[in-house]
Design an enzyme around this catalytic site. Structure first.
Site, short mmCIF file in Angstrom:
data_model
loop_
_atom_site.label_atom_id
_atom_site.label_comp_id
_atom_site.label_asym_id
_atom_site.label_seq_id
_atom_site.Cartn_x
_atom_site.Cartn_y
_atom_site.Cartn_z
CB CYS A 144 -0.96 -0.14 1.58
SG CYS A 144 -2.02 -1.50 1.39
CG HIS A 164 -3.33 2.75 3.08
ND1 HIS A 164 -3.61 2.65 1.90
CD2 HIS A 164 -3.32 1.94 3.77
CE1 HIS A 164 -3.87 1.42 1.85
NE2 HIS A 164 -3.64 0.81 2.23
CG ASN A 171 -6.70 -0.73 2.15
OD1 ASN A 171 -6.13 -0.59 0.93
ND2 ASN A 171 -5.76 -1.88 2.81
O1 UT7 Z 1 -3.45 -2.10 3.76
C1 UT7 Z 1 -3.37 -2.35 5.19
C2 UT7 Z 1 -4.82 -3.41 5.05
N1 UT7 Z 1 -4.49 -4.17 6.38
C3 UT7 Z 1 -5.74 -3.23 7.43
O2 UT7 Z 1 -5.00 -1.90 7.11
C4 UT7 Z 1 -5.74 -3.85 8.19
C5 UT7 Z 1 -5.82 -3.04 10.19
N2 UT7 Z 1 -6.92 -4.64 10.53
C6 UT7 Z 1 -8.37 -4.12 10.95
O3 UT7 Z 1 -8.32 -2.13 10.41
C7 UT7 Z 1 -9.33 -4.38 11.79
O4 UT7 Z 1 -8.08 -4.81 12.25
C8 UT7 Z 1 -10.32 -5.14 11.07
C9 UT7 Z 1 -11.82 -4.36 10.27
C10 UT7 Z 1 -9.65 -6.38 10.44
C11 UT7 Z 1 -10.84 -6.14 12.46
O5 UT7 Z 1 -11.63 -4.91 12.72
P1 UT7 Z 1 -11.86 -5.60 14.57
O6 UT7 Z 1 -11.79 -4.36 15.40
O7 UT7 Z 1 -9.86 -5.04 15.18
O8 UT7 Z 1 -11.68 -7.14 14.92
P2 UT7 Z 1 -11.00 -8.21 15.82
O9 UT7 Z 1 -10.48 -8.67 14.39
O10 UT7 Z 1 -10.99 -8.26 16.86
O11 UT7 Z 1 -12.71 -9.32 15.57
C12 UT7 Z 1 -13.63 -9.16 15.92
C13 UT7 Z 1 -14.61 -9.98 15.98
C14 UT7 Z 1 -13.92 -11.43 16.02
O12 UT7 Z 1 -15.16 -12.26 16.51
P3 UT7 Z 1 -14.72 -13.10 18.20
O13 UT7 Z 1 -13.59 -13.39 18.30
O14 UT7 Z 1 -14.82 -12.03 19.17
O15 UT7 Z 1 -16.29 -14.14 17.94
C15 UT7 Z 1 -14.09 -11.54 14.73
O16 UT7 Z 1 -14.04 -12.74 14.01
O17 UT7 Z 1 -16.00 -9.74 14.76
C16 UT7 Z 1 -15.22 -10.99 13.47
N3 UT7 Z 1 -15.05 -10.55 12.05
C17 UT7 Z 1 -16.40 -10.16 11.85
N4 UT7 Z 1 -17.34 -10.52 12.24
C18 UT7 Z 1 -18.27 -10.04 10.97
C19 UT7 Z 1 -13.77 -10.42 11.40
N5 UT7 Z 1 -14.44 -10.23 10.49
C20 UT7 Z 1 -16.00 -10.27 10.66
C21 UT7 Z 1 -16.85 -9.87 9.63
N6 UT7 Z 1 -18.02 -9.71 9.75
N7 UT7 Z 1 -16.60 -9.16 8.45
#
Ligand code: UT7
Length: 338
Positions: free
Chosen positions: A125, A265, A295
């Site tokens: 990115c 970004h 993204n």
């Molecule tokens: O260019 C760089 C590219 N990458 C990034 O910039 C990613 C940076 N990270 C993020 O943007 C965030 O960490 C995410 C959007 C990917 C995830 O958000 P989060 O608040 O960190 O969520 P998490 O990973 O802690 O997940 C929380 C819950 C989990 O469930 P449990 O374990 O609490 O039951 C996940 O399984 O949300 C669940 N989850 C979803 N639920 C519904 C993860 N993805 C999804 C989804 N829909 N798409």
């Protein structure tokens, strides 16, 4: 002793300006509601955790080079540059049409830019700002006059569409900029780039290269798709962009109050809000379009720059700060006087 002919001049460095920008996003819109029919997710979850409402997905025969060439054509039209005038094409991408030839060579063919030297840059990115700095150097030192820098990615082809942790985040697109020296003093004031390969594992596509070649076994394990530790990436994104933004401002000898528009970004609105909070800048100063495009990796900051300039978010003479991070880890920041 034989005299080595001098091919470089000893003239002082030139200033380098962005004289034209362009962007392209595929027609097909994939909404959060569409994704909720594909994986266990919801519009509510995606919107509240990322700010993304929809993203564009390239058609089956629409490759990274096609999107890149379309963005380039818009930029060339804006500043009336003909394809033969382009001395170099740099394409920042992690989703090339082919390993080789470089996507930049495909773009050259599509544009008919027969006088250009072409190559790709792989900095995920952060790639567009890496490309901008490469182009800037070649013009500043008088090697070339006209350089086309493109950020283009078709991450829809690298995403595991069954993995809700990643497939809701990404989209396809391209953004382009034409660099040239202008008599006025406007231009790229400074660019700062950095990387930390020890964090390579938190955001990567492990398969497809010589380490894990394309085999049916590797593909079954989805090793040829994006793997990400979201939480870790989030934290490092905020810290690396904060540090990069401060570093560029320091190098440019400017304060945040001097900056008209910050273009970060476009990964997650919560990352951008955390960045704004740490930098103590109001969100109104920050350009955001991730709600409509998701993204788009190397394309994101380039598309946002084009959109922001066409919307009149800044005018000639204004200072802009672009700041990015990506897989690698890589990060970069650029201060430009428009
Ligand atoms: O260019 C760089 C590219 N990458 C990034 O910039 C990613 C940076 N990270 C993020 O943007 C965030 O960490 C995410 C959007 C990917 C995830 O958000 P989060 O608040 O960190 O969520 P998490 O990973 O802690 O997940 C929380 C819950 C989990 O469930 P449990 O374990 O609490 O039951 C996940 O399984 O949300 C669940 N989850 C979803 N639920 C519904 C993860 N993805 C999804 C989804 N829909 N798409």
């Amino acid at each position: 002793m034989r005299k080595v002919p001098r091919t470089r001049t000893c003239k002082p460095n030139r200033t380098v300006s962005i004289i034209g920008t362009g962007s392209y996003a595929p027609e097909h819109i994939l909404t959060n509601a569409d994704l909720a029919r594909m994986v266990d997710t919801s519009d509510e979850w995606i919107t509240s955790r990322t700010g993304i409402k929809e993203r564009r997905i390239a058609g089956p025969k629409e490759f990274t080079s096609h999107m890149a060439a379309k963005a380039a054509q818009v930029a060339m039209e804006q500043c009336h540059i003909r394809p033969e005038e382009i001395d170099m094409i740099v394409v920042a991408t992690v989703s090339p049409d082919t390993f080789f030839p470089a996507t930049a060579c495909h773009v050259q063919r599509l544009l008919g830019a027969k006088n250009a030297a072409c190559f790709d840059v792989s900095a995920a990115c952060s790639g567009f700002l890496y490309g901008l700095e490469i182009g800037q150097q070649f013009i500043a030192n008088h090697t070339y006059n006209t350089i086309l820098v493109i950020g283009a990615d078709r991450l829809s082809s690298l995403v595991n569409w069954k993995d809700r942790n990643t497939c809701v985040l990404f989209g396809d697109g391209a953004g382009a900029a034409i660099l040239r020296s202008r008599d006025e003093s406007y231009g790229v004031i400074t660019t700062y780039m950095g990387s930390d390969g020890s964090y390579g594992d938190i955001l990567s596509m492990p398969g497809g290269g010589c380490a894990l070649p394309v085999t049916s076994e590797n593909c079954e394990q989805h090793l040829n798709t994006i793997q990400m530790n979201g939480k870790e990436t989030f934290k490092l994104a905020v810290t690396s962009m904060q540090n990069a933004a401060l570093r560029a401002l320091q190098q440019a000898n400017l304060e945040f109050s001097d900056i008209k528009c910050i273009i970060p970004h476009q990964a997650n609105i919560r990352i951008i809000e955390a960045l704004a909070d740490r930098l103590k800048v109001p969100m109104e100063k920050i350009y955001v379009n991730l709600d409509r495009f998701g993204n788009t990796s190397a394309a994101a900051v380039a598309m946002a720059l084009d959109e922001a300039s066409r919307k009149g978010c800044f005018e000639i003479g204004d200072y802009i700060l672009m700041v990015v991070f990506g897989g690698g880890l890589t990060w970069a920041s650029s201060v430009i006087q428009w």
